[in-house]
Design a protein around this motif. Structure first.
Motif, PDB file in Angstrom:
ATOM      1  N   UNK A  15     121.585  30.182  56.448  1.00 20.85           N
ATOM      2  CA  UNK A  15     120.346  30.662  55.808  1.00 20.85           C
ATOM      3  C   UNK A  15     120.571  30.707  54.363  1.00 20.85           C
ATOM      4  N   UNK A  16     119.692  30.578  53.555  1.00 18.58           N
ATOM      5  CA  UNK A  16     119.648  30.616  52.143  1.00 18.58           C
ATOM      6  C   UNK A  16     119.191  32.053  51.615  1.00 18.58           C
ATOM      7  N   UNK A  17     118.802  32.638  52.320  1.00 19.85           N
ATOM      8  CA  UNK A  17     118.574  33.999  52.200  1.00 19.85           C
ATOM      9  C   UNK A  17     119.636  35.140  51.907  1.00 19.85           C
ATOM     10  N   UNK A  18     119.541  35.868  51.363  1.00 20.04           N
ATOM     11  CA  UNK A  18     120.722  36.884  51.132  1.00 20.04           C
ATOM     12  C   UNK A  18     120.394  38.476  50.937  1.00 20.04           C
ATOM     13  N   UNK A  19     119.348  38.789  51.780  1.00 24.23           N
ATOM     14  CA  UNK A  19     118.771  40.142  51.672  1.00 24.23           C
ATOM     15  C   UNK A  19     118.539  40.934  52.726  1.00 24.23           C
ATOM     16  N   UNK A  20     120.024  40.987  53.775  1.00 21.41           N
ATOM     17  CA  UNK A  20     119.729  41.629  54.912  1.00 21.41           C
ATOM     18  C   UNK A  20     120.767  43.166  54.939  1.00 21.41           C
ATOM     19  N   UNK A  21     120.147  44.003  55.268  1.00 21.16           N
ATOM     20  CA  UNK A  21     121.153  45.439  55.282  1.00 21.16           C
ATOM     21  C   UNK A  21     121.429  45.522  56.707  1.00 21.16           C
ATOM     22  N   UNK A  22     122.820  45.587  57.077  1.00 19.23           N
ATOM     23  CA  UNK A  22     123.406  45.524  58.420  1.00 19.23           C
ATOM     24  C   UNK A  22     124.109  46.712  58.423  1.00 19.23           C
ATOM     25  N   UNK A  23     124.331  47.563  59.693  1.00 15.85           N
ATOM     26  CA  UNK A  23     124.935  48.540  59.732  1.00 15.85           C
ATOM     27  C   UNK A  23     125.972  48.458  61.192  1.00 15.85           C
ATOM     28  N   UNK A  24     127.349  48.622  61.112  1.00 17.63           N
ATOM     29  CA  UNK A  24     128.032  48.890  62.110  1.00 17.63           C
ATOM     30  C   UNK A  24     128.365  50.236  62.548  1.00 17.63           C
ATOM     31  N   UNK A  25     128.091  50.614  63.816  1.00 10.33           N
ATOM     32  CA  UNK A  25     128.257  52.031  64.326  1.00 10.33           C
ATOM     33  C   UNK A  25     129.559  51.904  65.092  1.00 10.33           C
ATOM     34  N   UNK A  26     130.709  52.554  64.611  1.00  2.80           N
ATOM     35  CA  UNK A  26     132.026  52.309  65.348  1.00  2.80           C
ATOM     36  C   UNK A  26     132.654  51.501  64.717  1.00  2.80           C
ATOM     37  N   UNK A  27     132.743  51.328  63.234  1.00  2.00           N
ATOM     38  CA  UNK A  27     133.260  50.254  62.460  1.00  2.00           C
ATOM     39  C   UNK A  27     134.618  50.336  62.247  1.00  2.00           C
ATOM     40  N   UNK A  28     135.351  51.423  62.570  1.00  2.00           N
ATOM     41  CA  UNK A  28     136.719  51.559  62.413  1.00  2.00           C
ATOM     42  C   UNK A  28     137.696  51.360  63.651  1.00  2.00           C
ATOM     43  N   UNK A  29     136.905  50.793  64.705  1.00  2.00           N
ATOM     44  CA  UNK A  29     137.541  50.749  66.101  1.00  2.00           C
ATOM     45  C   UNK A  29     137.939  49.367  66.427  1.00  2.00           C
ATOM     46  N   UNK A  30     138.560  49.275  67.468  1.00  2.00           N
ATOM     47  CA  UNK A  30     139.138  47.798  67.713  1.00  2.00           C
ATOM     48  C   UNK A  30     138.372  46.566  67.934  1.00  2.00           C
ATOM     49  N   UNK A  31     137.042  46.810  68.182  1.00  2.87           N
ATOM     50  CA  UNK A  31     135.928  46.021  67.872  1.00  2.87           C
ATOM     51  C   UNK A  31     135.341  46.260  66.686  1.00  2.87           C
ATOM     52  N   UNK A  32     135.297  47.179  66.022  1.00  3.01           N
ATOM     53  CA  UNK A  32     134.463  47.408  64.885  1.00  3.01           C
ATOM     54  C   UNK A  32     135.089  46.835  63.578  1.00  3.01           C
ATOM     55  N   UNK A  33     136.468  47.178  63.506  1.00 12.43           N
ATOM     56  CA  UNK A  33     137.094  46.601  62.166  1.00 12.43           C
ATOM     57  C   UNK A  33     136.737  44.865  62.278  1.00 12.43           C
ATOM     58  N   UNK A  34     137.367  44.088  63.257  1.00 11.31           N
ATOM     59  CA  UNK A  34     137.260  42.616  63.119  1.00 11.31           C
ATOM     60  C   UNK A  34     135.814  42.025  63.247  1.00 11.31           C
ATOM     61  N   UNK A  35     134.968  42.898  63.680  1.00  7.28           N
ATOM     62  CA  UNK A  35     133.337  42.506  63.807  1.00  7.28           C
ATOM     63  C   UNK A  35     132.972  42.678  62.295  1.00  7.28           C
ATOM     64  N   UNK A  36     133.367  44.044  61.509  1.00 10.17           N
ATOM     65  CA  UNK A  36     132.925  43.983  60.308  1.00 10.17           C
ATOM     66  C   UNK A  36     133.480  43.086  59.312  1.00 10.17           C
ATOM     67  N   UNK A  37     134.742  42.650  59.500  1.00  7.71           N
ATOM     68  CA  UNK A  37     135.515  41.575  58.669  1.00  7.71           C
ATOM     69  C   UNK A  37     134.837  40.255  58.997  1.00  7.71           C
ATOM     70  N   UNK A  38     134.257  39.775  60.259  1.00  8.25           N
ATOM     71  CA  UNK A  38     133.434  38.712  60.356  1.00  8.25           C
ATOM     72  C   UNK A  38     132.154  38.735  59.652  1.00  8.25           C
ATOM     73  N   UNK A  39     131.555  39.816  59.864  1.00  3.68           N
ATOM     74  CA  UNK A  39     130.105  40.042  59.089  1.00  3.68           C
ATOM     75  C   UNK A  39     130.300  39.974  57.398  1.00  3.68           C
ATOM     76  N   UNK A  40     131.238  40.260  57.010  1.00  4.82           N
ATOM     77  CA  UNK A  40     131.420  40.384  55.538  1.00  4.82           C
ATOM     78  C   UNK A  40     131.202  39.358  54.972  1.00  4.82           C
TER      79      UNK A  40
END
Length: 339
Positions: A23-48
């Protein structure tokens, strides 16, 4: 019927490239709940690593969550990363979010079923829904927290009580079942698993996981004993990981990958891409269970059309029939918790 529909589910992760989304758009706000956990950290890294995300809010109850956010913020990608911690900051983390992904909760350990996790994780999902109903009721929400079959009904019931329920915006992320099916079928047939697409319907635990191998693309076939063995492996793949980690956790990295894939699908839909289709566990009347996973056409406002199950083989019809009682019980457990 899925030859055209399911191909858009496939995405390419470019770990060393500039972005994950076309996508060419860059305007989305995303929240990860549980971002410091075993799933949350690699998930957040991928989303970044997605240029499609402007603001990435990371929330967890543990004190080092801002440190996780600081760490990820040093990656040279555009999204602004902010860390939030503790119940008092939950609403701030969720405020105005357009996509919310929830991997929060305790993981499975050897000998535990997803139902064993229920009491702790049900409270987590309830509390997130209460906050979201107030500050981001229109967000597209993807729930990873187990047991998904019960936690999605919990989220929906809380939103209903708050007068904010839109079932088209609430998804149980069952994407890992599709990822596993593609991997296992690819291995069995000597195919590149990235080119394999097998819809998985029903729910997200044990016998409720129903891979529709008869609808796989490219088309594959197995002798019945091998088909049954493959189906059972897909259904019990989570336990396979729990046992292999020998007490050190459950599926985290593959789940993070699957969660990111689903989040990117939601973002693509929000940005107006057509024919965005993923399987997910949602409020549904497809099989009379109130909730059921099936292929979905997703648009700016969530589910545009439930594509149903298509033509099932006799064996798959038996699998769906076996899944129904378990799904109904799981849904009832979730609804009872809220009432």
């Amino acid at each position: 019927m899925y030859s055209r529909a399911l191909r858009p589910c496939l995405i390419t992760f470019q770990v060393h490239g500039r972005h994950f989304s076309s996508t060419k758009q860059n305007n989305r706000r995303v929240t990860v709940i549980g971002a410091a956990g075993g799933i949350g950290q690699p998930l957040s890294l991928l989303l970044k690593q997605s240029d499609a995300i402007t603001n990435l809010n990371l929330y967890d109850i543990v004190k080092h969550t801002p440190g996780v956010a600081c760490d990820i913020s040093h990656m040279n990608f555009p999204a602004k990363v902010t860390g939030f911690t503790g119940p008092d900051q939950l609403k701030d983390a969720l405020r105005d979010a357009e996509v919310v992904i929830i991997p929060a909760g305790v993981p499975r350990k050897p000998g535990m079923t997803r139902d064993d996790l229920f009491n702790t994780n049900a409270s987590v999902v309830r509390d997130v829904a209460l906050a979201a109903a107030e500050v981001c009721p229109k967000a597209l929400v993807g729930i990873i927290t187990n047991p998904v079959n019960s936690c999605v009904p919990i989220y929906c019931e809380v939103m209903k009580k708050a007068g904010k329920l839109d079932p088209n915006r609430i998804f149980g992320i069952s994407t890992l079942d599709l990822v596993r099916a593609s991997a296992f079928i690819g291995q069995a047939k000597g195919l590149n698993p990235k080119t394999v697409n097998c819809p998985v319907v029903g729910g997200h635990s044990g016998v409720t996981i129903v891979p529709l191998i008869s609808q796989c693309q490219p088309a594959v076939s197995f002798p019945q004993p091998e088909l049954e063995k493959l189906t059972k492996r897909i259904q019990e793949a989570g336990t396979e990981v729990v046992q292999a980690k020998a007490g050190a956790g459950s599926a985290t990295l593959s789940m993070a990958f699957a969660g990111a894939r689903f989040a990117f699908a939601l973002i693509r839909a929000l940005n107006g891409e057509s024919n965005v289709i993923e399987c997910a566990y949602v409020m549904s009347d497809v099989q009379g269970t109130k909730y059921f996973a099936s292929p979905l056409l997703i648009g700016r406002n969530g589910i545009e059309k439930n594509l149903g199950l298509g033509k099932l083989s006799d064996y798959e019809q038996q699998l769906v029939k076996a899944a129904i009682p378990e799904l109904k019980a799981n849904v009832a457990t979730g609804e009872k918790f809220v009432k």
